[in-house]
Design a protein around this motif. Structure first.
Motif, mmCIF file in Angstrom:
data_model
loop_
_atom_site.group_PDB
_atom_site.id
_atom_site.type_symbol
_atom_site.label_atom_id
_atom_site.label_comp_id
_atom_site.label_asym_id
_atom_site.label_seq_id
_atom_site.Cartn_x
_atom_site.Cartn_y
_atom_site.Cartn_z
ATOM 1 N N PRO A 1 0.802 -1.225 0.000
ATOM 2 C CA PRO A 1 0.000 0.000 0.000
ATOM 3 C C PRO A 1 0.825 1.261 0.000
ATOM 4 C CG PRO A 1 -0.075 -1.063 2.154
ATOM 5 C CD PRO A 1 0.625 -2.007 1.231
ATOM 6 N N GLY A 2 2.111 1.174 0.294
ATOM 7 C CA GLY A 2 2.964 2.350 0.280
ATOM 8 C C GLY A 2 3.630 2.603 -1.048
ATOM 9 N N ARG A 3 3.445 1.693 -2.023
ATOM 10 C CA ARG A 3 4.065 1.840 -3.341
ATOM 11 C C ARG A 3 3.025 1.545 -4.413
ATOM 12 N NH1 ARG A 3 9.661 -1.212 -3.896
ATOM 13 N NH2 ARG A 3 9.578 0.014 -5.828
ATOM 14 N N LEU A 4 2.406 2.608 -4.903
ATOM 15 C CA LEU A 4 1.393 2.502 -5.947
ATOM 16 C C LEU A 4 1.758 3.438 -7.093
ATOM 17 C CD1 LEU A 4 -1.857 2.508 -3.769
ATOM 18 C CD2 LEU A 4 -0.778 0.538 -4.845
ATOM 19 N N LEU A 5 1.194 3.167 -8.249
ATOM 20 C CA LEU A 5 1.415 3.987 -9.431
ATOM 21 C C LEU A 5 0.113 4.654 -9.842
ATOM 22 C CD1 LEU A 5 3.697 1.725 -11.682
ATOM 23 C CD2 LEU A 5 4.368 3.414 -9.976
ATOM 24 N N ILE A 6 0.248 5.829 -10.428
ATOM 25 C CA ILE A 6 -0.885 6.550 -11.011
ATOM 26 C C ILE A 6 -0.672 6.570 -12.517
ATOM 27 C CG2 ILE A 6 -2.209 8.677 -11.045
ATOM 28 C CD1 ILE A 6 -2.264 7.292 -8.363
ATOM 29 N N GLU A 7 -1.642 6.075 -13.236
ATOM 30 C CA GLU A 7 -1.546 6.038 -14.700
ATOM 31 C C GLU A 7 -2.543 7.025 -15.292
ATOM 32 O OE1 GLU A 7 -3.078 2.757 -17.431
ATOM 33 O OE2 GLU A 7 -0.932 2.281 -17.315
ATOM 34 N N ALA A 8 -2.020 8.130 -15.817
ATOM 35 C CA ALA A 8 -2.845 9.141 -16.469
ATOM 36 C C ALA A 8 -2.818 8.910 -17.971
ATOM 37 C CB ALA A 8 -2.346 10.542 -16.136
ATOM 38 N N THR A 9 -3.789 9.467 -18.670
ATOM 39 C CA THR A 9 -3.866 9.311 -20.123
ATOM 40 C C THR A 9 -4.096 10.667 -20.766
ATOM 41 O OG1 THR A 9 -6.249 8.822 -19.954
ATOM 42 C CG2 THR A 9 -4.737 6.946 -20.023
#
Length: 370
Positions: free
Chosen positions: A226-234
């Protein structure tokens, strides 16, 4: 004597009910705001402005600030979603299929923390009756051959000195080979596949119950850190993806984003741009996999405008972005603006003259006054 009192009374009545910009019989300016304020009544005037007496302003905690024109970084708002980091997350699938049995600690539930290599569950292979019968027949045949090979090796061992050494070694090798085949076949009957946690983390998804029959390659668990997530924008504009110098997550001031890079190929007509999310300071990430979010991407250029808190911009009845200007002690006027997000909590507005007083707290409450 009555006529002397009629005109003052009519003038007072006209002043009390006159709209903004109205004039009295002698050319004096009449304003409805002081009349409404004196009655301590919240009211919206015909021109769209709002009269808000000082006691009401204190109750609603209305706060304002002077608008100052400044240079702000150009930005664009991009749709995005939360995805797992492939280096700190993993999926647990079955390669054989079968019946699910709990692990040593039972079946894990979403939110439970697990360690890498921990047995989450076991999948017992369930062959068809014909396959099971063939396995047992092969096992019985190999066991019979193994028994004969052991007897032959013992006879040759007892004749050591009269029998060539290579014959004894060949018999022993045959025993070892048949013993290995017997162990392999015995292990295949009722074999179980252990499902191991691929990384340290938290169970984000669990789609199994005890006794459930699953197929090969079914997704059973998802484990994430839970401390390492990615955000994928488009974005559909490759120039925007190439010009991003920083970003923030709209509505999440406790999240910091670090640009990882943009893809070089379109996916469903859009170009993915990846950011690494981390908590600001010691704050944990309050994000979930698949959650839709909005990324405010800062570009290399700049623009002039008034920087305000995001709460200062509200929507009017026509769904236009507006800010509320305080034109007098108890009167507020809506001003349509062009608003552009600057970061997670601030916006840059254009259409506001510098030096005017803008409502930065309680604007949504003023907009609800009718």
């Amino acid at each position: 004597m009555k006529r002397l009192f009629v005109l003052p009374l009519l003038a007072l009545a006209a002043a009390a009910h006159a709209g903004p910009g109205a004039h009295g019989p002698n050319g004096e300016h009449l304003d409805a705001a002081p009349a409404a304020a004196s009655a301590d009544v919240l009211a919206r005037l015909p021109d769209g402005s709002v009269v808000l007496p000082m006691p009401a302003q204190r109750r609603l905690q209305i706060r304002t600030q002077l608008g100052e024109l400044s240079d702000a970084a150009a930005s664009v708002e991009l749709p995005a979603r939360v995805v797992m980091d492939p280096n700190s997350s993993g999926r647990v699938q079955t390669a054989t299929g079968g019946t699910v049995h709990p692990g040593p600690r039972g079946l894990p539930v979403p939110g439970q923390r697990v360690r890498k290599g921990e047995v989450l569950a076991r999948v017992v292979f369930q062959p068809s009756p014909l396959e099971r019968a063939n396995q047992r027949a092969q096992l019985a045949e190999v066991r019979a051959e193994l028994q004969l090979a052991r007897q032959q090796a013992q006879r040759l061992q007892s004749l050591e000195g009269t029998v060539a050494r290579r014959e004894i070694e060949a018999a022993q090798a045959a025993v070892q080979s048949l013993a290995g085949r017997e162990r392999a076949l015995a292990g295949s009957v009722g074999a179980a596949e252990a499902l191991l946690a691929p990384v340290d983390g938290v169970i984000a998804r669990a789609d199994v119950v005890a006794g459930q029959v699953v197929e090969p390659r079914d997704l059973l668990f998802e484990v994430v850190d839970p401390g390492r997530l990615l955000i994928e924008a488009t974005t559909s504009d490759p120039a925007i993806a190439a010009g991003i110098v920083g970003a923030a997550l709209l509505g999440h001031p406790g999240v910091e984003l670090k640009l990882l890079g943009a893809a070089r190929s379109l996916r469903d007509g859009a170009m993915p741009v990846s950011f690494r999310a981390s908590g600001r300071g010691a704050l944990p990430l309050a994000l979930a996999l698949g959650q839709p979010v909005q990324v405010v991407a800062r570009l290399a250029g700049s623009l002039k405008g008034v920087v305000l808190p995001a709460d200062a911009v509200v929507r009017n009845a026509a769904n236009e972005p507006v800010v509320w200007l305080k034109t007098s002690a108890e009167r507020f006027v809506p001003q349509p603006v062009r608003a552009q997000p600057l970061d997670a909590t601030r916006v840059v507005v254009q259409g506001v003259e510098p030096g005017v007083r803008v409502v930065v707290q309680g604007a949504n409450l003023i907009a609800q006054i009718r």
